[in-house]
Design a protein around this motif. Sequence first.
Motif, short mmCIF file in Angstrom:
data_model
loop_
_atom_site.label_atom_id
_atom_site.label_comp_id
_atom_site.label_asym_id
_atom_site.label_seq_id
_atom_site.Cartn_x
_atom_site.Cartn_y
_atom_site.Cartn_z
N THR A 12 50.10 36.20 37.05
CA THR A 12 50.06 37.66 37.27
C THR A 12 51.02 38.44 36.37
OG1 THR A 12 49.36 37.30 39.56
CG2 THR A 12 50.24 39.46 39.01
N PRO A 13 52.30 38.09 36.26
CA PRO A 13 53.18 38.87 35.38
C PRO A 13 52.79 38.76 33.90
CG PRO A 13 54.32 36.92 36.23
CD PRO A 13 53.05 37.04 37.00
N ILE A 14 52.19 37.66 33.50
CA ILE A 14 51.73 37.53 32.10
C ILE A 14 50.58 38.49 31.83
CG2 ILE A 14 50.84 35.95 30.35
CD1 ILE A 14 52.03 33.65 32.01
N LEU A 15 49.72 38.67 32.83
CA LEU A 15 48.55 39.53 32.66
C LEU A 15 48.86 41.00 32.85
CD1 LEU A 15 47.17 36.81 32.63
CD2 LEU A 15 45.49 37.66 34.27
N ASN A 16 50.02 41.33 33.41
CA ASN A 16 50.39 42.73 33.58
C ASN A 16 50.40 43.44 32.23
OD1 ASN A 16 50.71 43.05 36.37
ND2 ASN A 16 52.77 42.15 36.33
N ASP A 52 49.35 24.97 42.35
CA ASP A 52 49.40 25.90 43.48
C ASP A 52 50.11 27.20 43.13
OD1 ASP A 52 48.08 24.04 45.01
OD2 ASP A 52 49.91 23.24 45.94
N ASP A 53 51.05 27.16 42.17
CA ASP A 53 51.80 28.36 41.82
C ASP A 53 51.18 29.13 40.66
OD1 ASP A 53 52.29 26.60 39.77
OD2 ASP A 53 54.47 26.87 39.75
N ALA A 54 49.95 28.76 40.26
CA ALA A 54 49.35 29.38 39.07
C ALA A 54 49.16 30.88 39.22
CB ALA A 54 48.01 28.71 38.77
N LEU A 55 48.74 31.33 40.38
CA LEU A 55 48.51 32.76 40.58
C LEU A 55 49.78 33.56 40.36
CD1 LEU A 55 46.78 35.16 41.44
CD2 LEU A 55 47.20 34.54 43.83
N ALA A 105 44.48 36.65 39.48
CA ALA A 105 45.60 37.22 38.73
C ALA A 105 45.17 38.45 37.96
CB ALA A 105 46.19 36.16 37.78
N ALA A 106 43.96 38.41 37.39
CA ALA A 106 43.44 39.57 36.66
C ALA A 106 43.30 40.77 37.59
CB ALA A 106 42.10 39.23 36.02
N LEU A 107 42.85 40.52 38.83
CA LEU A 107 42.72 41.61 39.80
C LEU A 107 44.09 42.14 40.19
CD1 LEU A 107 39.90 40.15 42.09
CD2 LEU A 107 39.71 42.08 40.51
N ARG A 108 45.03 41.25 40.45
CA ARG A 108 46.37 41.68 40.83
C ARG A 108 47.02 42.52 39.73
NH1 ARG A 108 50.17 37.01 43.57
NH2 ARG A 108 49.04 36.75 45.53
N ALA A 109 46.79 42.12 38.49
CA ALA A 109 47.43 42.80 37.37
C ALA A 109 46.70 44.08 36.96
CB ALA A 109 47.50 41.85 36.17
N GLY A 110 45.56 44.35 37.55
CA GLY A 110 44.82 45.56 37.23
C GLY A 110 44.18 45.54 35.86
N VAL A 111 43.78 44.38 35.39
CA VAL A 111 43.13 44.26 34.08
C VAL A 111 41.76 44.93 34.14
CG1 VAL A 111 42.21 42.62 32.39
CG2 VAL A 111 44.37 42.13 33.56
N ALA A 112 41.40 45.62 33.08
CA ALA A 112 40.14 46.38 33.08
C ALA A 112 38.92 45.53 32.73
CB ALA A 112 40.24 47.55 32.09
N THR A 113 39.12 44.47 31.93
CA THR A 113 37.99 43.66 31.46
C THR A 113 38.29 42.19 31.66
OG1 THR A 113 37.34 45.31 29.80
CG2 THR A 113 36.59 43.04 29.44
N LEU A 114 37.34 41.48 32.25
CA LEU A 114 37.44 40.04 32.45
C LEU A 114 36.24 39.38 31.79
CD1 LEU A 114 38.60 37.48 33.78
CD2 LEU A 114 37.35 38.09 35.87
N VAL A 115 36.51 38.54 30.80
CA VAL A 115 35.45 37.83 30.09
C VAL A 115 35.58 36.35 30.40
CG1 VAL A 115 34.39 37.36 27.85
CG2 VAL A 115 35.55 39.55 28.24
N HIS A 116 34.49 35.75 30.85
CA HIS A 116 34.54 34.35 31.31
C HIS A 116 33.58 33.48 30.50
CE1 HIS A 116 34.82 30.90 33.93
NE2 HIS A 116 33.53 30.93 34.16
N ALA A 117 34.06 32.29 30.16
CA ALA A 117 33.25 31.31 29.43
C ALA A 117 32.38 30.54 30.42
CB ALA A 117 34.14 30.35 28.65
#
Length: 359
Positions: A62-66, A55-58, A101-113
Amino acid sequence: MRVVIVGATGNAGTALLRRLRSETDVEVIGIARRTPRDSGPYADMEWHSVDIGRDDALDRLTPILNGADAVVNLAWQIQPSHDQRQLYRTNVLGSRAVFRAALRAGVATLVHASSVGVYSPGPKWAYVKESWPRAGVPESSYSRHKVLTERMLDEIESDHPTLRVVRLRPGLIFQRDAGTEIGRYFAGPLLPARLLRFGWVPVLPANPGLRLQAVHADDVAEAYLLALRADVHGAFNIAAGPVLDPMVLAKAFHGMPLPVPGFVLAGAAALSWALRLQPVDRGWVKLALKAPLLSCDRARDELGWRPARGAVESLHELVDGLAERAGRDDSPPLDPAGSKPGRLGGLLRGRLPGSGNPY
């Protein structure tokens, strides 16, 4: 380029780490539920232990992805097949946490398997492009979960047009180091893997639907790197030739094809799974019989991707890994220790096939 890899210790993850280590301008951060031991070859990396299904994953992600330029989501669970709540928790809810988390951190690229499993049933004598319908094979929970995660990505792309979203949809992914892992997940402790060292399988089940594609993990890693480097978005099919059908397999392993109806294959899987003799339910058989063949023209034309190894060579490498119980003791999912769920030592401790968390 700062790249965060979620699920970095598995089959595809270890291959991607190997590939990215040679890229001097790439800083890699690894995320896994259980991180590698300090003495491993990836000990000099930055690692974070996160269970993406919690439950606390988000809030933890988020701070790791910042500050990251890209996130590659490889996290996925195939076992324990008798605990569908656990699989949904990691595969669907966990993927949602990574995306948010990627959206919260403002990441520009998201690649999904993603996977060939996202596609609706399709032809076995022709090749489908990335536009093929994505309703999956309903009998397979793996396929259903892949469909749900891609639908989440559809909504994200619609709501966040500036985010670059890439999905790779490979066939079966093989490498020697994954031999023990794949044996645990798909065969279980009763497989006489040592007999495979001779490269001979006397009888192979034959069915017109058993035409599958495979690709080496290193070639998948190359596709991920190309997707990170290129200004592309959308889906890319990833597979190598030739198609692995009963005749190709019979030649490769000096065996004889034995015609078996699809309902017999599915019924045998269902019964042996229910009896806890092996970890694969009938959904995997249905997926194998119904999944379409992949056209990789887009990956070739837009990424410049071409597999360095063929499917038969990759399969031989995997079988050698199965026979020699190959793995990586610095990677928890690939750890060849005999006490793990899905191994004989685990069985002796009461861990029946399809139960216990091998991750």
